[in-house]
Enzyme design. Structure first.
Site, short mmCIF file in Angstrom:
data_model
loop_
_atom_site.label_atom_id
_atom_site.label_comp_id
_atom_site.label_asym_id
_atom_site.label_seq_id
_atom_site.Cartn_x
_atom_site.Cartn_y
_atom_site.Cartn_z
N GLU A 83 35.14 45.99 51.04
CA GLU A 83 34.38 45.86 52.27
C GLU A 83 33.51 47.09 52.55
O GLU A 83 32.59 47.02 53.38
CB GLU A 83 35.33 45.65 53.46
N GLU A 114 54.61 45.08 38.79
CA GLU A 114 54.96 46.07 39.81
C GLU A 114 56.13 46.95 39.38
O GLU A 114 56.34 48.04 39.93
CB GLU A 114 55.28 45.39 41.13
#
Length: 306
Positions: A83, A114
């Site tokens: 963004e 992960e």
């Protein structure tokens, strides 16, 4: 890996019978629990402010901000990073989001990624992460191996390392130079950290990037004066910003923007000081891109010339 129950895995007594509630009572309960999130983040404002100062300082020196996380946490980091270019016209490499498992993990879980501590280090190496960069490790549980591996590597290089977690006292907080650990309490659905924990983390990341961009001069007043006019909505926003900041009508704003390549900051300085685009750009460059400083510098020059 320590399998001791983390705070994000605790059961919420208030929602123990949520499956038996009416729809409206279910939603009210979720809403009541969500109200706790902002208060939890509020307790971390001093740490957030310290992190913003570090990030802004390193970005001014040419460093980068890298977010690193897995699952929901990783996606939130990527979201915040992507963004920044349209909102503040930043280079796409200035703020980067890393998610364990790579691009595909944004849309589908990559099993085992992960838990790979070495992968965290590898992903930073692949991006030529250096001591001038800043790493923000994001892990709701505060103990994700991928994130801890990246944090250890970044710290070993002498880089600034910030931790964002919802578990105070966790390995992430211990590995961080600045630890941000809002604790919004157990999730309505046990362990579903995309909910309260995810919202808390997103609020923190919004503050980190927004605060840093404000300190870099990408906001004038409360206007996003470095917005990139990449679509019609943002073109219109550029015009509104210039209208507001320069106190002119839309046609005057449009003409100025067309003369400077649709750069709101440049157009504002042009109109407020009555200078051309080249002079406005020079004043902004001399003022580190800050509109207020450029206007003050230009006003002083004008007064001295009288």
């Amino acid at each position: 890996m320590d399998h001791k129950l983390s705070r994000t895995e605790e059961q919420n007594e208030r929602s123990a019978n949520i499956d038996a509630l009416s729809t409206i009572d279910m939603i009210r309960l979720i809403n009541d629990e969500d109200k706790k999130i902002a208060l939890a983040v509020e307790k971390e404002t001093e740490h957030i402010a310290a992190a913003v100062d570090v990030i802004a300082s390193q970005l001014k020196r040419g460093g980068r901000l890298l977010y690193c996380g897995c699952g929901t946490s990783g996606r939130l980091g990527v979201l915040d990073a992507v963004e920044c270019p349209p909102t503040y016209s930043t280079d796409p490499d200035m703020v980067v989001g890393l998610i364990a498992g790579g691009y595909g993990a944004m849309f589908k879980a990559v099993e085992g990624a992960e838990d790979d501590r070495a992968l965290g280090e590898k992903d930073l190496r692949d991006l030529d992460f250096g001591p001038e960069d800043v790493l923000v490790g994001i892990a709701a549980s505060g103990r994700t191996p991928y994130v801890l591996g990246a944090m250890a590597y970044a710290g070993g290089l002498g880089a600034h390392v910030i931790g964002v977690t919802c578990c105070p006292g966790s390995p992430v907080t211990e590995a961080a130079e600045i630890a941000i650990a809002p604790c919004p309490g157990p999730e309505v659905v046990t362990g579903s950290t995309r909910m309260k924990s995810g919202t808390a983390q997103k609020m923190v990341l919004n503050m980190l990037s927004t605060g840093a961009m404000i300190k870099l001069g990408k906001v004038y007043g409360n206007l996003m004066v470095d917005v990139k006019p990449s679509n019609e909505k943002l073109v219109c926003r550029c015009r509104r910003i210039v209208c507001t900041a320069a106190e002119v009508d839309e046609e005057t704003a449009r003409e100025a923007l067309e003369q400077c390549g649709y750069r709101p900051k440049t157009a504002i300085v042009m109109l407020r000081l009555g200078v051309n685009a080249e002079e406005a750009r020079a004043l902004l460059e001399q003022s580190e891109g800050r509109v207020a400083a450029a206007l003050e510098r230009g006003a002083k020059r004008g007064a001295a010339a009288l």
